[in-house]
Design an enzyme around this catalytic site. Sequence first.
Site, PDB file in Angstrom:
ATOM      1  N   ASP A 210       0.837  -1.305   0.007  1.00 22.21           N
ATOM      2  CA  ASP A 210      -0.064   0.186  -0.035  1.00 22.21           C
ATOM      3  C   ASP A 210       0.820   1.226  -0.160  1.00 22.21           C
ATOM      4  O   ASP A 210       1.988   1.273   0.238  1.00 22.21           O
ATOM      5  CB  ASP A 210      -0.835   0.065   1.181  1.00 22.21           C
ATOM      6  CG  ASP A 210      -0.338  -0.410   2.522  1.00 22.21           C
ATOM      7  OD1 ASP A 210       1.000  -0.503   2.636  1.00 22.21           O
ATOM      8  OD2 ASP A 210      -1.040  -0.694   3.472  1.00 22.21           O
TER       9      ASP A 210
ATOM     10  N   ASN B 225      -7.524  -2.483  14.270  1.00 13.82           N
ATOM     11  CA  ASN B 225      -8.742  -2.639  13.924  1.00 13.82           C
ATOM     12  C   ASN B 225      -8.913  -3.937  13.047  1.00 13.82           C
ATOM     13  O   ASN B 225     -10.235  -4.026  12.457  1.00 13.82           O
ATOM     14  CB  ASN B 225      -9.348  -1.647  13.328  1.00 13.82           C
ATOM     15  CG  ASN B 225      -8.604  -1.063  12.085  1.00 13.82           C
ATOM     16  OD1 ASN B 225      -7.579  -1.936  11.675  1.00 13.82           O
ATOM     17  ND2 ASN B 225      -9.189  -0.073  11.470  1.00 13.82           N
TER      18      ASN B 225
ATOM     19  N   HIS C  48      -7.449  -4.495  10.118  1.00 16.92           N
ATOM     20  CA  HIS C  48      -6.773  -4.422   8.652  1.00 16.92           C
ATOM     21  C   HIS C  48      -5.788  -5.137   8.435  1.00 16.92           C
ATOM     22  O   HIS C  48      -4.812  -5.110   9.436  1.00 16.92           O
ATOM     23  CB  HIS C  48      -6.920  -2.835   8.643  1.00 16.92           C
ATOM     24  CG  HIS C  48      -5.970  -2.181   8.840  1.00 16.92           C
ATOM     25  ND1 HIS C  48      -5.877  -0.796   9.361  1.00 16.92           N
ATOM     26  CD2 HIS C  48      -4.563  -2.348   8.910  1.00 16.92           C
ATOM     27  CE1 HIS C  48      -4.391  -0.261   9.583  1.00 16.92           C
ATOM     28  NE2 HIS C  48      -3.859  -1.363   9.370  1.00 16.92           N
TER      29      HIS C  48
ATOM     30  N   GLU D 155      -9.640  -1.781   5.555  1.00 22.40           N
ATOM     31  CA  GLU D 155     -10.279  -1.383   6.671  1.00 22.40           C
ATOM     32  C   GLU D 155     -11.755  -2.185   6.981  1.00 22.40           C
ATOM     33  O   GLU D 155     -12.178  -3.004   6.301  1.00 22.40           O
ATOM     34  CB  GLU D 155     -10.681  -0.216   6.695  1.00 22.40           C
ATOM     35  CG  GLU D 155      -9.517   0.998   6.404  1.00 22.40           C
ATOM     36  CD  GLU D 155      -8.426   1.237   7.412  1.00 22.40           C
ATOM     37  OE1 GLU D 155      -8.459   0.054   8.546  1.00 22.40           O
ATOM     38  OE2 GLU D 155      -7.676   2.144   7.803  1.00 22.40           O
TER      39      GLU D 155
HETATM   40  C1  F6R Z   1       1.613  -1.389   6.346  1.00 17.89           C
HETATM   41  C2  F6R Z   1       0.367  -1.881   6.316  1.00 17.89           C
HETATM   42  C3  F6R Z   1      -0.448  -1.876   7.554  1.00 17.89           C
HETATM   43  C4  F6R Z   1       0.308  -2.137   8.637  1.00 17.89           C
HETATM   44  C5  F6R Z   1      -0.523  -2.223  10.132  1.00 17.89           C
HETATM   45  C6  F6R Z   1       0.214  -2.360  11.503  1.00 17.89           C
HETATM   46  O1  F6R Z   1       1.935  -1.622   4.862  1.00 17.89           O
HETATM   47  O2  F6R Z   1      -0.251  -2.440   5.217  1.00 17.89           O
HETATM   48  O3  F6R Z   1      -1.494  -2.886   7.470  1.00 17.89           O
HETATM   49  O4  F6R Z   1       0.842  -3.638   8.764  1.00 17.89           O
HETATM   50  O5  F6R Z   1      -1.262  -0.957  10.314  1.00 17.89           O
HETATM   51  O6  F6R Z   1       1.309  -1.452  11.587  1.00 17.89           O
HETATM   52  P1  F6R Z   1       2.266  -1.484  12.818  1.00 17.89           P
HETATM   53  O7  F6R Z   1       3.229  -2.650  12.141  1.00 17.89           O
HETATM   54  O8  F6R Z   1       2.796  -0.213  12.554  1.00 17.89           O
HETATM   55  O9  F6R Z   1       1.470  -1.831  13.922  1.00 17.89           O
END
Ligand code: F6R
Length: 242
Positions: free
Chosen positions: A67, A135, A137, A142
Amino acid sequence: MKIIICKDYAEVSKKAASVVIKEIKKNPELKIGLATGSSPIGLYKNLIEAYQKNKISFKDVISYNLDEYIGIDRSHPQSYYSFMHENLFKHIDIKDDHIHIPDNDISRIDHLADDYNKVLHENQLDIQILGIGTNGHIGFNEPGTPLGNETFIVTLDEQTRMDNSRFFNNNLDEVPKFAITMGIKNIMYSKKILLIASGKEKAKVIHKMIKGKVSKSLPASILQLHPDCTIIIDENAASKLK
Ligand code: F6R
């Protein structure tokens, strides 16, 4: 789902790196899906170390990021383009034209998702690295996102923007409101999936992902249906499983 519980973040990172290193040794032309955020930073450090010690080379590896934010330039320090170069690419021998990060050029907004999706259709990934949002995702899918979605432009959840404001001077106003992300269908198309998580704040979502029903209200729960998915977590993130 194969679940591996490690003592702490350092051990999670080492274990995840050992899985990736094994895959690269088996197939030097590995097509790997990459994530950003805090979770994979330790994994990337271990991969850099393995490269520096001549244990592996990335010269034939091809990468595809999950992403990217929309609304900030690639040169912004918090873009995922910058993150990947800072935390991995500039330290290893991956070729520039082997790096795929979703384009976020706002003047081409109507074409961005289709263009990236085409690349993903033409290249089935061998392994996809994932983190998980509090959450539920994965990528920026989301809660509520249809599980059959392919690459799309997403309006970020308030929870996600709050979680990520730590990277934007704790100022919610600076956090982009939109992103481009692989869809769940693209993620599930990968031959292998490796999700990493650590810390108490992930305990609840890890429990729901593994023990709860598969539902679009918790996108990561779909991983229960993937034929080759490994979850590597630390004791804190695993604390609600027992
Ligand atoms: C990042 C992504 C997100 C993160 C998620 C967890 O490329 O796709 O899904 O993996 O938000 O983020 P952290 O590792 O910072 O807790």
